[in-house]
Design a protein around this motif. Structure first.
Motif, PDB file in Angstrom:
ATOM      1  N   VAL A  17       0.838  -1.204   0.000  1.00  0.00           N
ATOM      2  CA  VAL A  17       0.000   0.000   0.000  1.00  0.00           C
ATOM      3  C   VAL A  17       0.872   1.252   0.000  1.00  0.00           C
ATOM      4  CG1 VAL A  17      -1.658   1.334   1.347  1.00  0.00           C
ATOM      5  CG2 VAL A  17      -2.003  -1.116   1.029  1.00  0.00           C
ATOM      6  N   ALA A  18       1.920   1.268   0.779  1.00  0.00           N
ATOM      7  CA  ALA A  18       2.822   2.417   0.838  1.00  0.00           C
ATOM      8  C   ALA A  18       3.495   2.646  -0.514  1.00  0.00           C
ATOM      9  CB  ALA A  18       3.866   2.223   1.929  1.00  0.00           C
ATOM     10  N   LEU A  19       3.947   1.569  -1.169  1.00  0.00           N
ATOM     11  CA  LEU A  19       4.563   1.702  -2.491  1.00  0.00           C
ATOM     12  C   LEU A  19       3.555   2.222  -3.513  1.00  0.00           C
ATOM     13  CD1 LEU A  19       6.802  -1.483  -2.670  1.00  0.00           C
ATOM     14  CD2 LEU A  19       7.522   0.884  -2.416  1.00  0.00           C
ATOM     15  N   PHE A  20       2.314   1.750  -3.441  1.00  0.00           N
ATOM     16  CA  PHE A  20       1.277   2.223  -4.355  1.00  0.00           C
ATOM     17  C   PHE A  20       1.014   3.714  -4.157  1.00  0.00           C
ATOM     18  CE2 PHE A  20      -3.207   3.099  -5.223  1.00  0.00           C
ATOM     19  CZ  PHE A  20      -3.239   2.797  -6.570  1.00  0.00           C
ATOM     20  N   VAL A  21       0.897   4.151  -2.915  1.00  0.00           N
ATOM     21  CA  VAL A  21       0.640   5.561  -2.611  1.00  0.00           C
ATOM     22  C   VAL A  21       1.803   6.427  -3.085  1.00  0.00           C
ATOM     23  CG1 VAL A  21       0.365   7.231  -0.735  1.00  0.00           C
ATOM     24  CG2 VAL A  21      -0.962   5.110  -0.729  1.00  0.00           C
ATOM     25  N   ILE A  22       3.022   5.983  -2.845  1.00  0.00           N
ATOM     26  CA  ILE A  22       4.195   6.743  -3.270  1.00  0.00           C
ATOM     27  C   ILE A  22       4.241   6.846  -4.792  1.00  0.00           C
ATOM     28  CG2 ILE A  22       6.722   6.681  -3.400  1.00  0.00           C
ATOM     29  CD1 ILE A  22       6.661   5.567  -0.520  1.00  0.00           C
ATOM     30  N   THR A  23       3.927   5.759  -5.505  1.00  0.00           N
ATOM     31  CA  THR A  23       3.920   5.769  -6.970  1.00  0.00           C
ATOM     32  C   THR A  23       2.868   6.724  -7.510  1.00  0.00           C
ATOM     33  OG1 THR A  23       4.669   3.469  -6.982  1.00  0.00           O
ATOM     34  CG2 THR A  23       3.725   4.326  -9.028  1.00  0.00           C
ATOM     35  N   VAL A  24       1.663   6.674  -6.942  1.00  0.00           N
ATOM     36  CA  VAL A  24       0.586   7.558  -7.397  1.00  0.00           C
ATOM     37  C   VAL A  24       0.953   9.020  -7.147  1.00  0.00           C
ATOM     38  CG1 VAL A  24      -1.797   8.262  -6.951  1.00  0.00           C
ATOM     39  CG2 VAL A  24      -1.244   5.846  -7.215  1.00  0.00           C
ATOM     40  N   LEU A  25       1.494   9.326  -5.989  1.00  0.00           N
ATOM     41  CA  LEU A  25       1.898  10.703  -5.687  1.00  0.00           C
ATOM     42  C   LEU A  25       3.013  11.170  -6.625  1.00  0.00           C
ATOM     43  CD1 LEU A  25       1.773  10.776  -1.787  1.00  0.00           C
ATOM     44  CD2 LEU A  25       0.205  11.866  -3.396  1.00  0.00           C
ATOM     45  N   ALA A  26       3.950  10.278  -6.945  1.00  0.00           N
ATOM     46  CA  ALA A  26       5.031  10.645  -7.858  1.00  0.00           C
ATOM     47  C   ALA A  26       4.475  10.950  -9.251  1.00  0.00           C
ATOM     48  CB  ALA A  26       6.065   9.535  -7.926  1.00  0.00           C
ATOM     49  N   LEU A  27       3.505  10.166  -9.715  1.00  0.00           N
ATOM     50  CA  LEU A  27       2.890  10.425 -11.016  1.00  0.00           C
ATOM     51  C   LEU A  27       2.142  11.752 -11.025  1.00  0.00           C
ATOM     52  CD1 LEU A  27       1.587   6.870 -11.953  1.00  0.00           C
ATOM     53  CD2 LEU A  27       3.503   8.119 -12.972  1.00  0.00           C
ATOM     54  N   ILE A  28       1.472  12.071  -9.949  1.00  0.00           N
ATOM     55  CA  ILE A  28       0.755  13.349  -9.857  1.00  0.00           C
ATOM     56  C   ILE A  28       1.736  14.514  -9.915  1.00  0.00           C
ATOM     57  CG2 ILE A  28      -0.612  14.806  -8.315  1.00  0.00           C
ATOM     58  CD1 ILE A  28      -2.086  12.245  -7.441  1.00  0.00           C
ATOM     59  N   VAL A  29       2.836  14.402  -9.181  1.00  0.00           N
ATOM     60  CA  VAL A  29       3.839  15.480  -9.169  1.00  0.00           C
ATOM     61  C   VAL A  29       4.455  15.655 -10.555  1.00  0.00           C
ATOM     62  CG1 VAL A  29       6.120  16.095  -8.277  1.00  0.00           C
ATOM     63  CG2 VAL A  29       4.339  15.322  -6.713  1.00  0.00           C
ATOM     64  N   VAL A  30       4.764  14.558 -11.243  1.00  0.00           N
ATOM     65  CA  VAL A  30       5.356  14.643 -12.582  1.00  0.00           C
ATOM     66  C   VAL A  30       4.385  15.295 -13.557  1.00  0.00           C
ATOM     67  CG1 VAL A  30       6.119  13.256 -14.557  1.00  0.00           C
ATOM     68  CG2 VAL A  30       6.998  12.772 -12.277  1.00  0.00           C
TER      69      VAL A  30
END
Length: 137
Positions: A17-30
């Protein structure tokens, strides 16, 4: 023995779950960074386009003055290069044609000048061009 059995029974989903949240946040920032970059480029192109319009308008004013003062299209310069602040690096290419026409209906022919000024600012892929056409008599 108690700690060993306790560790074997744990089945958590925290890491995925933590990896999924971090990935989604990184995509939003990009995506936000890309959107901001394209918006900045659009504003820069809009400013360059506005400067090209002012260069064309100023060139048309020069052409009108020269055509009316000189009395012919031969007195209109072919190009104007600007060095003033705000239009530095911009230019205007001028062209002139004239015809004799009865404007007032009194059978007296008057000379009508058609002046075209093409303003340019920037170069290469970021060049902006604007055209102003003026008719005077």
């Amino acid at each position: 023995m108690f700690p060993d059995t306790f560790l074997n029974r744990q089945r958590g989903a925290g890491l995925p779950v933590a990896l999924f949240v971090i990935t989604v946040l990184a995509l939003i920032v990009v995506s936000m960074a890309q959107q901001q970059e394209s918006a900045g480029a659009a504003v820069g192109q809009q400013i360059l386009s506005q400067r090209a319009f002012y260069a064309a308008e100023s060139g048309a004013q020069v052409a009108v003055t020269e055509a009316l003062d000189g009395g012919s299209c031969g007195s209109v310069p072919g190009a104007v290069n600007y060095t003033q602040a705000g239009l530095t690096g911009c230019s205007a290419n001028l062209s002139c044609t004239s015809v004799q026409a009865d404007i007032d209906g009194d059978s007296t022919l008057e000379r009508v000048y058609t002046l075209v000024s093409v303003g340019q600012c920037g170069s290469g892929a970021e060049a902006a061009f604007r055209t102003v056409e003026v008719r005077v008599r």
